[in-house]
Design an enzyme around this catalytic site. Structure first.
Site, short mmCIF file in Angstrom:
data_model
loop_
_atom_site.label_atom_id
_atom_site.label_comp_id
_atom_site.label_asym_id
_atom_site.label_seq_id
_atom_site.Cartn_x
_atom_site.Cartn_y
_atom_site.Cartn_z
N HIS A 430 0.86 -1.26 -0.07
CA HIS A 430 0.03 -0.17 -0.07
C HIS A 430 1.02 1.39 0.01
O HIS A 430 0.76 2.23 -0.81
CB HIS A 430 -0.78 0.07 1.38
CG HIS A 430 -1.92 1.32 1.35
ND1 HIS A 430 -1.25 2.07 2.14
CD2 HIS A 430 -2.76 1.96 0.66
CE1 HIS A 430 -2.34 3.15 2.18
NE2 HIS A 430 -3.11 3.00 1.33
N CYS A 775 35.46 3.77 -24.22
CA CYS A 775 34.77 3.95 -22.89
C CYS A 775 35.75 4.63 -22.07
O CYS A 775 36.76 4.36 -21.72
CB CYS A 775 34.45 2.63 -22.51
SG CYS A 775 35.70 1.46 -22.21
#
Length: 820
Positions: A430, A775
Site C-alpha cells: 500500500h 569508454c
C-alpha cells in the site's frame, strides 16, 4: 425481464469491459476476462488457458436501490457537504456516521432475494454444496480504474465468506467501504461527487491460496515505467498481506520480448522474508486469521520457474487484450493458478518519458536505515513516527512519515508527506502504491526504521541510488536535473553508455542511446553476489565457520552454491541487456584486481598479495590460469544462460587487459570449452553498424595496453572489435600509476602519445573491417579530445549516463560544423 441497467444481478459471462457504469471497473474486467481471454483466444500465446474464478456481480443499480429505499442519499449528502478533508478528526467523524447509516440499514426484500437466489445458482453452477460455498466479496466502484485516477484499493474486499447471512452483511460492508475516510478524501481531491459514484460487488468463488500462495503482477516496471518486463510479487497464503504491506514478498521479473519467442526469460528473482501469512479460520464471523510461516518456507521461493513464466504469459495476454499496461492479482491453490483481478495501471502509464528527471544527492551523512526504493526521487524533512491512528492529526505538511506499515485510512496524511518510510512491505505494498501515485519517494521493508528514526529528527530519504535506498541523518543538499528530449537530434557517431548497477538501467534506457559500450561485471559481483567464486566452488572444503555462515545467509533459497553465483550473475547481466534491447550491450568480463577480489567473502583464501595489483594478475591472465579458470567458467555459464536461455542475443562480451595475442587465444579456448564458442566475424565493422540483432557471439578486446595497438593485426585476427580503455592506455603509455596523486599531473588522455596510439588503432582496425569504440570520461571532460575522436572516425563513444545528453549535443554541433 428488466433491462440490464435495472437488474440487481449480472453474471461474469453477461458483462464485459464496457459495463463499468453497471458493475464498476473490477467486475467489468472480471467479466471481460472470463468471456474474452479464458481459453485459447490469444494472439500472443494461442495455446494458453487462463483461469478466472466464476461469479456474479451485485450491480450499481442494486446499490442505488439500497440507498434509495433506505432514504440514505440526503443524509449522506448533508453529512459530507463542505467537509474539510484535511481535518482528520472531522473526516473520521463524518466517515463513521455514513458507514453506520449503511450498516444499520436493511436490504429491500426483492434485492435480498435476488442475491440469495444468485448465491444458490452459483452453488449449482460450480457443483459445490451451498453450505461449503466460499466466496470473495470484492468492491467494484463505477469510477474505479479511470485513465486519470486510480480508485483501486479505495474500497474493501472480504474473503472466505460462507452462508447467505454472511454474504449479505459482507455486501453491506462493501457498500459502506465506499465511504472509508480514505475514499471520501480521495474523491474530494479528484473532485468527484460522492453520490455520483456507485458501488457494485463481485461475488467470486474463492481460490484457496491459503493452501498455496498469491500475489500481484504488473505488465511494466512499477518504478520506472519500463514496458518490456512483467513484475510479479508473491507470498504464502491469501493475498491481502502483500497489498497491505504486512509482508515483504518474493519478487520476480520476466522479459516480455523474448518470452514471446518461447525463451525462459526470467531476468531476476529476489527472495522475500514472508514471515507471516493469512489463512482460513473456522470462525465464520472472523473467516481469516494470521499465522507465522515456518523458516524453511520463508527461505524458499513461492513460485517455480514454470509458474513464473506461465503467469507472465498470462500477463502479456491480458495486456495485449486491453492494449495498455495492466495491474493484476493472481492466486495459486496448490494445484492451479488463477487470475482474480485485472485493472489498468494508472501511474507509470501516464509518465512523460520525453522529460527526464535526475535526482542527485550532493552530500552524504550517517545512514539511519536502508530499504527498497520506490521511485527515484529524494525527499527531506522532519520525521514523524505514526504508531496509532489517534496520532494522525499530529502529522504536518512536509514531514516524513515513519511507520511499521501504512494503513489505507492514512492516505489523507500521506498526501502531506515529503517521503514515506516503512518497516515492512515490498514494491507493491500500500505504501509503495500510494507514494508512486503521489509522486513522492518511499523506502519500504526497512525492518528497523521505527527503532532508528525518532519523531522530530531531520532526515533525508534518497531513492536515487537504485534498488537499495537510504535514510540519512540531517537535511542534505540535492539537485534535480530536468532534460526535455522532444527536439533531441542524435549525432552520427554512435553514443553508448557505461553502466554497472542493474537497478538503475531501466531509467537509463529512456536516454537516447545506441546501447552499452561497457557493462561492468564487477559491480554485479561486488553488490549482488558479494562472495568470491572460488569460495562457492569449494564451499564444502571451507573450514572457517564465519565465512560459511555469511555464505549461507546470502544464498538463501539456493542449496547449490555454484548455481547461486551463476544465476545471480546472469540476472544482473540480463537486466542490463534487457534494458537496452535490441541494442548491443557489451559486457566486460570481470576485471577485479587481486586486492579487490580479496575483499569478497572468502576472498583472502584464494587471492595473492601483490605489490602492484594494477599491473598484476587481472583480466585475461586470470581466465586461463588453473587457480581461476573454474571461476571464469561460471562467468561463461552466466553469459550463455542470458543469451541462449533468456534469448538476449544483443549481449556481447569483451576481454579486458589482454597482454598478448597468445593470451587472447587461450581465453577463447576456455570460453569454447564452457559453452561460448566463437567464430571470427569477417564483416565485424558492418555488423557493428547495423541496427539489427546478429545472434552470433561477438568478442571484443579492450585496447588499453600499447601491445594491443602495436600488434593490432594479430589481435584483429582473433577479435571482432576494439574498445579503447583510455585510463589504462594513458597510464601504460606514459608509465604512470593512475592511483598515485604524486604524478597525476604528468599527463592525461590528451597527451600526444596517447592520441597517436588511438589514431593508429582506428586507422589500422578499420582497414581490417574491425570497429573501434572508446569508454571513458575523456570525451566529456575534454571537448577537443571528443573532436579528435570524431575526426579520426571513431565508431562509438561510451559515456556515463549523466554525460550522454550534453556530449551528444556537443558532438552533433561538431559534426555539423565539420560537414559545412
Amino acid at each position: 425481464m428488466p433491462k440490464r441497467e435495472e437488474q440487481y444481478i449480472l453474471w461474469f459471462d453477461e458483462i464485459d469491459k464496457n459495463d463499468i457504469p453497471l458493475v464498476g471497473g473490477k467486475n467489468a474486467n472480471l467479466g471481460e476476462m472470463y468471456q474474452n481471454i479464458t481459453g485459447s483466444k490469444s494472439k500472443v500465446f494461442p495455446n494458453e488457458q487462463l483461469n478466472v474464478p466464476f461469479g456474479f456481480s451485485v450491480t450499481a443499480y442494486a446499490y442505488r436501490t439500497f440507498l434509495l429505499k433506505n432514504r440514505l442519499d440526503e443524509k449522506i449528502k448533508s453529512t459530507l457537504n463542505n467537509l474539510d478533508t484535511s481535518d482528520m478528526k472531522a473526516l473520521n467523524n463524518a466517515g463513521t456516521v455514513v458507514r453506520s447509516l449503511i450498516l444499520n440499514a436493511s436490504f429491500p426484500d426483492d434485492l435480498k432475494n435476488s442475491i440469495a437466489l444468485a448465491y444458490e445458482q452459483l452453488s449449482k453452477k460450480l457443483n459445490i454444496p451451498l453450505e461449503n460455498l466460499d466466496v470473495a466479496v470484492r468492491s467494484s466502484a463505477t469510477a474505479e480504474d479511470l485513465a486519470n485516477a486510480s480508485f483501486a484499493g479505495q474500497q474493501e474486499s472480504y474473503l472466505n465468506v460462507k452462508g447467505i447471512d454472511n454474504l449479505l452483511y459482507s455486501i453491506k460492508e462493501a457498500f459502506a467501504s465506499l465511504f472509508t475516510d480514505r475514499a471520501i478524501s480521495y474523491r474530494a481531491d479528484q473532485h468527484f461527487d460522492h453520490l455520483a459514484i456507485a458501488l457494485s460487488c463481485a461475488v467470486q468463488k474463492m481460490v484457496r491460496s491459503d493452501q498455496g500462495c498469491s500475489g500481484v503482477m504488473f505488465s511494466l516496471d512499477t518504478e520506472t515505467g519500463f514496458r518490456n518486463v512483467i513484475l510479479i510479487n508473491g507470498s504464502w497464503g491469501l493475498g491481502e498481506f502483500i497489498v497491505k504491506g504486512i509482508v515483504t514478498p518474493d519478487e520476480y521479473m520476466v522479459f516480455k520480448p523474448t518470452l514471446a519467442k518461447g525463451k525462459k526469460a526470467i531476468i531476476n528473482k529476489r527472495i522475500g522474508t514472508k514471515n507471516k501469512k493469512l489463512i482460513y479460520s473456522d470462525d465464520l464471523k472472523n473467516p481469516t486469521k494470521e499465522i507465522p510461516v515456518e523458516q524453511k518456507e520463508r527461505d524458499r521461493f513461492v513460485l517455480t520457474d514454470e509458474q513464473i513464466l506461465q503467469l507472465s504469459r498470462w500477463g502479456m495476454i491480458i495486456e495485449d487484450h486491453y492494449d495498455k499496461p495492466m495491474d493484476m492479482e493472481w492466486a495459486f491453490d496448490g494445484r492451479k493458478l488463477y487470475i482474480v483481478q485485472a485493472r489498468p495501471e494508472t501511474v507509470q502509464a501516464r509518465r512523460d518519458v520525453t522529460v527526464l528527471e535526475d535526482y542527485k544527492l550532493l552530500q552524504e551523512g550517517k545512514v539511519l536505515t536502508t530499504g527498497t526504493s520506490v521511485g527515484e526521487k529524494i525527499g527531506a524533512g522532519k520525521a514523524r513516527y505514526i504508531k496509532h491512528p489517534n496520532e494522525l492529526n499530529d502529522f504536518q505538511q512536509g514531514e516524513i512519515l515513519i511507520a511499521e506499515i501504512t494503513d489505507p485510512d492514512w492516505e489523507p496524511i500521506m498526501k502531506k508527506a515529503s517521503a514515506i518510510v516503512t518497516d515492512s512491505g515490498g514494491r507493491t505494498s500500500h505504501a509503495a502504491i500510494v507514494s508512486r501515485e503521489l509522486g513522492i519517494p518511499a523506502l519500504v521493508g526497512c525492518g528497523n526504521a521505527t527503532l532508528n528514526i525518532k519523531t522530530g529528527t531531520d532526515i533525508t530519504v534518497s531513492c536515487a541510488g537504485g534498488e537499495d535506498g537510504k535514510v540519512y541523518q540531517g537535511i542534505l543538499k540535492f539537485e534535480i536535473k530536468k532534460t526535455d528530449l522532444k527536439n533531441f537530434v542524435a549525432p552520427k557517431t554512435k553514443i553508448k553508455m557505461i553502466v554497472a548497477d542493474p537497478d538503475l538501467v531501466f531509467n537509463y534506457s529512456f536516454i537516447p542511446n545506441h546501447g552499452v559500450g561497457l557493462a561492468r561485471e564487477e559491480f554485479i559481483i561486488n553488490n549482488f553476489i558479494k562472495i568470491h567464486p572460488n569460495a562457492l566452488l569449494n564451499y564444502e572444503k571451507i573450514t572457517d565457520a564465519a565465512v560459511k555462515d555469511k555464505i549461507d545467509k546470502l544464498t538463501l533459497g539456493y542449496p547449490d552454491k555454484v548455481k547461486f553465483y551463476v544465476e545471480k550473475l546472469s540476472y544482473g547481466i540480463s537486466i542490463i541487456a534487457s534494458a537496452f534491447y535490441p541494442n548491443e550491450v557489451l559486457l566486460r568480463f570481470s576485471d577485479f584486481k587481486s586486492n579487490e577480489y580479496a575483499t569478497l567473502i572468502g576472498g583472502t583464501l584464494y587471492e595473492p598479495k601483490e605489490e602492484n595489483p594494477m599491473i598484476g594478475w587481472r583480466g585475461a591472465s586470470r581466465y586461463y590460469d588453473p587457480n581461476f579458470e573454474s571461476a571464469f567458467a561460471l562467468e561463461c555459464q552466466a553469459v550463455k544462460k542470458v543469451r541462449e536461455e533468456m534469448g538476449l542475443y544483443n549481449l556481447q562480451v569483451m576481454i579486458p587487459f589482454c597482454r598478448t595475442p597468445e593470451e587472447g587465444q587461450k581465453v577463447l579456448e576456455v570460453m569454447d570449452k564452457n559453452g561460448l564458442p566463437h567464430q571470427k566475424i569477417p564483416n565485424a565493422l558492418e555488423v557493428a553498424a547495423s541496427e539489427e540483432i546478429d545472434e552470433r557471439l561477438r568478442v571484443w578486446v579492450m585496447a588499453e595496453i600499447p601491445s594491443n595497438i602495436l600488434l593490432v593485426e594479430d589481435f584483429a585476427a582473433l577479435f571482432d572489435g576494439f574498445s579503447i580503455g583510455s585510463n589504462d592506455l594513458t597510464q601504460l603509455a606514459l608509465g604512470l600509476d593512475r592511483d598515485s596523486k604524486l604524478i597525476a599531473h604528468v599527463g592525461n588522455e590528451n597527451n600526444k602519445a596517447v592520441k597517436k596510439l588511438i589514431k593508429t588503432l582506428i586507422s589500422n582496425a578499420h582497414t581490417m573491417a574491425i570497429p573501434v569504440g572508446i569508454c571513458g570520461q575523456a570525451p566529456s571532460d575534454f571537448p577537443d579530445f571528443a573532436e579528435f575522436l570524431v575526426k579520426e572516425g571513431i565508431d562509438s563513444i561510451s559515456l556515463q549516463p549523466d554525460s550522454v545528453i550534453k556530449t551528444s549535443l556537443d558532438l552533433k554541433k561538431l559534426e555539423d560544423s565539420l560537414n559545412k
